[in-house]
Design a protein around this motif. Sequence first.
Motif, PDB file in Angstrom:
ATOM      1  N   UNK A  59      -3.069  -4.798   2.584  1.00 23.99           N
ATOM      2  CA  UNK A  59      -3.232  -3.859   1.459  1.00 23.99           C
ATOM      3  C   UNK A  59      -4.508  -3.043   1.656  1.00 23.99           C
ATOM      4  N   UNK A  60      -5.587  -3.731   1.948  1.00 24.27           N
ATOM      5  CA  UNK A  60      -6.881  -3.062   2.167  1.00 24.27           C
ATOM      6  C   UNK A  60      -6.788  -2.015   3.268  1.00 24.27           C
ATOM      7  N   UNK A  61      -6.202  -2.402   4.391  1.00 25.89           N
ATOM      8  CA  UNK A  61      -6.090  -1.482   5.525  1.00 25.89           C
ATOM      9  C   UNK A  61      -5.225  -0.273   5.171  1.00 25.89           C
ATOM     10  N   UNK A  62      -4.141  -0.491   4.412  1.00 23.10           N
ATOM     11  CA  UNK A  62      -3.263   0.620   4.026  1.00 23.10           C
ATOM     12  C   UNK A  62      -3.943   1.561   3.041  1.00 23.10           C
ATOM     13  N   UNK A  63      -4.692   1.005   2.112  1.00 21.75           N
ATOM     14  CA  UNK A  63      -5.324   1.842   1.080  1.00 21.75           C
ATOM     15  C   UNK A  63      -6.582   2.547   1.561  1.00 21.75           C
TER      16      UNK A  63
ATOM     17  N   UNK B 259       0.825  -1.214   0.000  1.00 26.81           N
ATOM     18  CA  UNK B 259       0.000   0.000   0.000  1.00 26.81           C
ATOM     19  C   UNK B 259       0.852   1.253   0.000  1.00 26.81           C
ATOM     20  N   UNK B 260       1.955   1.213   0.747  1.00 27.46           N
ATOM     21  CA  UNK B 260       2.888   2.348   0.799  1.00 27.46           C
ATOM     22  C   UNK B 260       3.516   2.599  -0.567  1.00 27.46           C
TER      23      UNK B 260
ATOM     24  N   UNK C  68      10.264  -4.065   1.700  1.00 25.52           N
ATOM     25  CA  UNK C  68      10.845  -2.778   2.097  1.00 25.52           C
ATOM     26  C   UNK C  68      11.544  -2.123   0.899  1.00 25.52           C
ATOM     27  N   UNK C  69      12.069  -2.949   0.005  1.00 25.11           N
ATOM     28  CA  UNK C  69      12.745  -2.456  -1.196  1.00 25.11           C
ATOM     29  C   UNK C  69      11.770  -2.215  -2.347  1.00 25.11           C
ATOM     30  N   UNK C  70      10.485  -2.479  -2.117  1.00 27.19           N
ATOM     31  CA  UNK C  70       9.478  -2.261  -3.160  1.00 27.19           C
ATOM     32  C   UNK C  70       9.321  -3.419  -4.121  1.00 27.19           C
ATOM     33  N   UNK C  71       9.787  -4.606  -3.731  1.00 25.99           N
ATOM     34  CA  UNK C  71       9.691  -5.795  -4.578  1.00 25.99           C
ATOM     35  C   UNK C  71       8.629  -6.735  -4.018  1.00 25.99           C
ATOM     36  N   UNK C  72       7.672  -7.105  -4.876  1.00 25.25           N
ATOM     37  CA  UNK C  72       6.542  -7.935  -4.446  1.00 25.25           C
ATOM     38  C   UNK C  72       6.276  -9.023  -5.480  1.00 25.25           C
ATOM     39  N   UNK C  73       5.587 -10.064  -5.068  1.00 29.85           N
ATOM     40  CA  UNK C  73       5.249 -11.148  -5.987  1.00 29.85           C
ATOM     41  C   UNK C  73       4.289 -10.639  -7.059  1.00 29.85           C
ATOM     42  N   UNK C  74       4.252 -11.357  -8.167  1.00 27.13           N
ATOM     43  CA  UNK C  74       3.387 -10.953  -9.276  1.00 27.13           C
ATOM     44  C   UNK C  74       1.900 -11.011  -8.894  1.00 27.13           C
ATOM     45  N   UNK C  75       1.538 -11.898  -7.997  1.00 22.21           N
ATOM     46  CA  UNK C  75       0.136 -11.978  -7.563  1.00 22.21           C
ATOM     47  C   UNK C  75      -0.277 -10.713  -6.805  1.00 22.21           C
ATOM     48  N   UNK C  76       0.681 -10.076  -6.134  1.00 20.54           N
ATOM     49  CA  UNK C  76       0.405  -8.817  -5.440  1.00 20.54           C
ATOM     50  C   UNK C  76       0.409  -7.662  -6.434  1.00 20.54           C
TER      51      UNK C  76
ATOM     52  N   UNK D 130       3.295   6.699   2.181  1.00 17.02           N
ATOM     53  CA  UNK D 130       2.852   7.295   3.438  1.00 17.02           C
ATOM     54  C   UNK D 130       3.728   6.921   4.632  1.00 17.02           C
ATOM     55  N   UNK D 131       4.682   6.027   4.466  1.00 17.01           N
ATOM     56  CA  UNK D 131       5.514   5.571   5.586  1.00 17.01           C
ATOM     57  C   UNK D 131       6.791   6.408   5.635  1.00 17.01           C
ATOM     58  N   UNK D 132       7.060   7.011   6.788  1.00 11.28           N
ATOM     59  CA  UNK D 132       8.284   7.783   6.977  1.00 11.28           C
ATOM     60  C   UNK D 132       9.502   6.875   6.833  1.00 11.28           C
ATOM     61  N   UNK D 133      10.546   7.389   6.220  1.00 10.62           N
ATOM     62  CA  UNK D 133      11.774   6.620   6.002  1.00 10.62           C
ATOM     63  C   UNK D 133      12.306   6.016   7.303  1.00 10.62           C
ATOM     64  N   UNK D 134      12.191   6.751   8.383  1.00 10.86           N
ATOM     65  CA  UNK D 134      12.656   6.262   9.693  1.00 10.86           C
ATOM     66  C   UNK D 134      12.010   4.922  10.035  1.00 10.86           C
ATOM     67  N   UNK D 135      10.725   4.767   9.735  1.00 12.05           N
ATOM     68  CA  UNK D 135      10.009   3.538  10.082  1.00 12.05           C
ATOM     69  C   UNK D 135      10.399   2.387   9.158  1.00 12.05           C
ATOM     70  N   UNK D 136      10.694   2.697   7.893  1.00 10.86           N
ATOM     71  CA  UNK D 136      11.191   1.656   6.989  1.00 10.86           C
ATOM     72  C   UNK D 136      12.545   1.147   7.491  1.00 10.86           C
TER      73      UNK D 136
END
Length: 142
Positions: A135-139, A61-62, A97-105, A67-73
């Motif tokens: 994802x739902x909660x973040x969006x 979602x981020x 954290x690096x922005x890499x996700x499975x194709x299903x996501x 929406x997530x501050x770099x400090x928290x990542x």
Amino acid sequence: MKQISFKSYESTDFESVHVSDLINRLHDPTENLEEEFRYFIGRGQGLTPTGDDILVGILYGHFINSFIAQKHLETLGNLIRKPLTTLVSTRFLTCAIEGLFSSKITRLQHDPSLKSMKSLIKVGSSSGMDTLYGIYMALTKE
């Protein structure tokens, strides 16, 4: 996503109030969220515990709508280097954290159909559903 019910989470450690509290605090770099992350990391059963899958969903979602501050990542990255969860979850969280996700996501961003969501839900015994919940909660955060 409104066609998917997440009511089953309301009687678990991951009720929407708890997940929303984390999500709503992630934007503020003055917050210290280590304790909250520790609550999620490794919590649940399986190869990828529920808390980890929810965090992966929140991270997706981020990366759709930052929406997530770099400090928290960075805090999350430091925590998952510790033996708090499974090796598989550690790898999934590191990639997320690096922005890499499975194709299903990632398919959901281009094809948010019920068919794509059901394809994700089928992953693992509950991992796909747990990720979709994150994802739902973040969006839908306020």
